[in-house]
Design an enzyme around this catalytic site. Structure first.
Site, PDB file in Angstrom:
ATOM      1  N   HIS A 164       0.840  -1.219   0.000  1.00  0.00           N
ATOM      2  CA  HIS A 164       0.000   0.000   0.000  1.00  0.00           C
ATOM      3  C   HIS A 164       0.871   1.265   0.000  1.00  0.00           C
ATOM      4  CE1 HIS A 164      -3.217  -2.894   0.743  1.00  0.00           C
ATOM      5  NE2 HIS A 164      -2.395  -3.430   1.627  1.00  0.00           N
ATOM      6  N   GLU A 179      -2.193   0.598   8.087  1.00  0.00           N
ATOM      7  CA  GLU A 179      -1.342  -0.488   7.595  1.00  0.00           C
ATOM      8  C   GLU A 179      -0.151   0.046   6.800  1.00  0.00           C
ATOM      9  OE1 GLU A 179      -3.137  -3.223   4.807  1.00  0.00           O
ATOM     10  OE2 GLU A 179      -1.220  -4.264   4.561  1.00  0.00           O
ATOM     11  N   HIS A 232       2.707  -6.731   4.963  1.00  0.00           N
ATOM     12  CA  HIS A 232       1.307  -6.308   5.156  1.00  0.00           C
ATOM     13  C   HIS A 232       0.850  -6.531   6.587  1.00  0.00           C
ATOM     14  CE1 HIS A 232       0.032  -5.679   0.915  1.00  0.00           C
ATOM     15  NE2 HIS A 232       1.131  -6.399   0.703  1.00  0.00           N
ATOM     16  N   GLU A 298       1.707 -11.263   6.337  1.00  0.00           N
ATOM     17  CA  GLU A 298       0.701 -10.543   7.134  1.00  0.00           C
ATOM     18  C   GLU A 298       1.141 -10.709   8.589  1.00  0.00           C
ATOM     19  OE1 GLU A 298      -1.810  -8.877   5.835  1.00  0.00           O
ATOM     20  OE2 GLU A 298      -2.224  -9.762   3.860  1.00  0.00           O
TER      21      GLU A 298
HETATM   22 ZN   LIG Z   1      -2.274  -5.202   2.824  1.00  0.00          ZN
END
Ligand SMILES: [Zn+2]
Length: 444
Positions: A164, A179, A232, A298
């Site tokens: 992102h 995030e 992430h 993640e």
């Molecule tokens: Zn993400």
């Protein structure tokens, strides 16, 4: 003049400039190509102005109508441009511009980081400026001019992708946690650590910029790296880490990273791959990154009802370091912890220690320096970062540099201090000592 002749002529100047300034030659050449249309632009032919720099030059002013972007829309406008006597003056002026503190991230950087850094600092108004430069550097192999003394920069083994960024915050937590910021924090830490360990590494982004999936995956595909770690933070109300590998991968790296997280205190929910259309990966970071082995990590859930939210904020560095360690093991590179790669050795500070206040452009910093043998000595990192410059630390000879200049450093409880005059000079600031208030005033 042929394109190759243009490159060679600029490269000679750009490499000399790189030696004294740290501005990558590839960046200078690519900017010259882009801004001057291979030296054919009106500004280049009439004013020797290769970079479209505005103002008054050593040979005066050249007026010209030029396009500008306002709110991403192109408009035409009459402007004053600098006129030079020759290309050397133009390239030197370009160097001078990039030596300003806002461009500090450009200096000594790999070309991808350097191109994004000039865009992030607002060098050009074209929103695709960094990509345009990178495309030219790669197409014409301009990165070869960044090697010093016949030593070529090795291709990266790893590209780290902070997921992102910019207009895309990614997952957002109830407490305002984003995030994109956490991904960047983790990625910059890992990037610095791999660099300190001598692992050739690059980033898809080094700041809060927007990358489309196409731009992002192109950076990864064309990085020359073998592996990509895409960082992430999850959302959706679960708890724990996940690592995701391509359906075409054996999953070994994804398992290794999961192990790294698990041994550093995070619970791992699963290690998996996911298919979309038959024989195609579900996630674009796997589908579009070519032969680079990409693992999506993640770290935890930003909206966890259990402990992820506290853990992410408290333990992100421990987790990141653990991944650095396990990745080194995975590729067979010797690992040293940050404490084995220590800060400069502490030299005891002679008594008496008098505190001094620090003021930068009228703003008082929340930290203080001290007087040592009548010389005011300031914390290098805080002062540099206050003007947007990140100091460098070389583990080989244990030196601290600011804008490429080596400083005389003393160490106090883990903080590096250097004489005010040295820091000010490296940052291009003026320094003034006010005896009554024991304040160092920096201006510039
Ligand atoms: Zn993400």
């Amino acid at each position: 003049m042929s394109q190759q002749a243009f490159i060679e002529k600029i490269a000679l100047i750009a490499q000399e400039e790189m030696k004294r300034s740290g501005v990558p030659a590839s960046l200078t050449i690519a900017q010259a190509i882009l801004e001057s249309g291979w030296g054919t632009s009106e500004l280049a032919t009439k004013a020797n102005n290769l970079f479209g720099i505005k103002g008054t030059g050593p040979a005066g002013i050249y007026q010209k109508v030029s396009p500008e972007y306002v709110d991403n829309k192109k408009i035409e406008k009459l402007s004053d441009f600098r006129k030079y006597n020759n290309w050397l003056e133009s390239v030197q002026d370009h160097t001078a511009k990039l030596l300003k503190p806002i461009y500090a991230k450009v200096l000594g950087a790999s070309y991808i980081v350097a191109c994004h850094a000039v865009q992030d600092a607002g060098y050009a108004t074209d929103p695709n400026y960094a990509q345009e430069l990178i495309e030219r550097i790669e197409k014409y192999e301009l990165y070869q001019y960044d090697s010093q003394g016949g030593q070529t920069m090795p291709l990266p083994i790893l590209i780290i992708d902070p997921g992102h960024g910019g207009s895309d915050p990614g997952a957002v937590g109830a407490n305002g946690l984003k995030e994109k910021d956490l991904n960047l924090q983790i990625s910059l830490y890992q990037y610095a650590r791999f660099q300190a360990l001598g692992v050739p590494v690059v980033l898809t982004r080094a700041s809060d910029i927007t990358l489309t999936p196409d731009q992002r995956t192109k950076l990864v595909r064309e990085s020359g790296a073998k592996y990509c770690i895409s960082n992430h933070i999850n959302a959706g109300g679960g708890d724990g880490a996940e690592t995701i590998y391509s359906i075409h991968s054996d999953g070994k790296l994804a398992n290794k990273i999961a192990e790294a997280l698990s041994t550093s205190g995070q619970n791992v929910r699963r290690v998996f791959s996911r298919q979309g259309k038959p024989n195609y990966d579900y996630y674009f970071m796997h589908r579009e990154t070519g032969s680079v082995e990409t693992v999506i990590v993640e770290y935890g859930f930003i909206d966890s009802k259990q402990d992820d939210v506290e853990q992410i904020q408290r333990d992100w560095k421990i987790w990141s370091e653990s991944i650095v360690k396990y990745f080194c093991d995975f590729i067979g590179v010797p690992y040293k912890s940050p404490t084995e790669n220590p800060q400069p050795e502490a030299k005891p500070v002679d008594k008496p220690v008098d505190k001094v206040s620090i003021e930068i452009n009228g703003k008082v910093l929340p930290v203080q320096g001290y007087l040592k043998d009548g010389i005011s000595t300031l914390p290098v990192r805080v002062v540099s970062e206050a003007v947007g410059v990140t100091p460098g630390w070389c583990p080989d000879n244990k030196t601290v540099t600011v804008n490429g200049k080596q400083l005389t450093v003393t160490n106090e409880t883990g903080t590096s201090y250097a004489p005010a005059r040295e820091i000010a000079s490296a940052l291009g600031l003026q320094v003034e000592w006010v005896q009554e208030t024991k304040t160092v005033k920096l201006k510039g």
